[in-house]
Design a protein around this motif. Structure first.
Motif, PDB file in Angstrom:
ATOM      1  N   TYR A 117       0.827  -1.157   0.072  1.00 49.35           N
ATOM      2  CA  TYR A 117      -0.022   0.000   0.210  1.00 49.35           C
ATOM      3  C   TYR A 117       0.721   1.305  -0.053  1.00 49.35           C
ATOM      4  N   GLN A 146      -9.339   2.838   1.415  1.00 48.32           N
ATOM      5  CA  GLN A 146      -7.982   3.096   1.372  1.00 48.32           C
ATOM      6  C   GLN A 146      -7.368   2.915  -0.286  1.00 48.32           C
ATOM      7  N   SER A 186      -8.412   0.733   7.820  1.00 45.62           N
ATOM      8  CA  SER A 186      -7.338   1.543   8.151  1.00 45.62           C
ATOM      9  C   SER A 186      -5.903   1.195   8.518  1.00 45.62           C
ATOM     10  N   ALA A 189      -2.827   1.343   6.111  1.00 50.65           N
ATOM     11  CA  ALA A 189      -2.217   2.667   6.208  1.00 50.65           C
ATOM     12  C   ALA A 189      -1.273   3.017   6.951  1.00 50.65           C
TER      13      ALA A 189
END
Length: 196
Positions: A117, A146, A186, A189
């Protein structure tokens, strides 16, 4: 390796090939001193032609521990954009995942997902491939807030017209879904040590 890299004319094919062969042979030696050598080597800016071999070599004999992933992330920021090793690094991460003990795989898979990511927003090539692979290991990512944020960033910042067009289509598709219907993962991230 260093005898061939320090040559002033680094574009000479014979020198480059010799350095590549030496790097490949070194990567097969399972000793900490080799990993330390690669770490020092990868910190240099003038070694980009070999980073496709020497960066993945940093991962061969690890279990993708947090400190290893943090180090790879620091290298991603400094080197992936210029030397196009994003694919090689992520590929070796997947190969490493396959060979590690089963009890370590879930946590390591999450760290790899976090790295990918992060990498999507710090590399210029293999972005679509990394995005697809991330959706394979974390299926919820394919339909997530995301992913929408990452691809908006890619669409706004990448110069390559094909990647920009791909990101635009994906952003349009995700934007058509109400935000409250998108997955919120979340943790992906977060950095590899658990911070934001």
């Amino acid at each position: 390796i260093t005898n061939n890299v320090v040559e002033e004319n680094w574009s000479v094919r014979r020198k480059e090939r010799a350095a590549r062969m030496a790097a490949k042979q070194l990567s097969e030696i399972p000793l900490p001193v080799v990993t330390n050598f690669f770490r020092q080597f990868n910190d240099k800016d003038d070694t980009s032609k070999l980073k496709g071999i020497t960066l993945p070599a940093m991962l061969y004999r690890t279990n993708l521990e947090p400190e290893v992933m943090a180090y790879m992330r620091s290298l991603c920021v400094r080197t992936n954009v210029s030397c196009n090793v994003g694919f090689d690094v992520v590929y070796i991460m997947f190969e490493t995942l396959k060979t590690m003990p089963d009890e370590m795989k879930p946590a390591a898979t999450n760290r790899v997902a976090q790295y990918i990511y992060f990498s999507i927003m710090h590399t210029t090539r293999s972005i679509a491939w990394q995005d697809r692979e991330l959706a394979k290991i974390i299926p919820a990512y394919s339909n997530s807030i995301q992913r929408l944020l990452a691809l908006r960033y890619v669409e706004a910042s990448i110069a390559n017209p094909r990647i920009k067009e791909w990101a635009h289509k994906e952003v349009e598709s995700l934007s058509s879904i109400p935000t409250n219907k998108l997955n919120n993962i979340s943790w992906i991230a977060e950095d590899v040590t658990g911070g934001k």
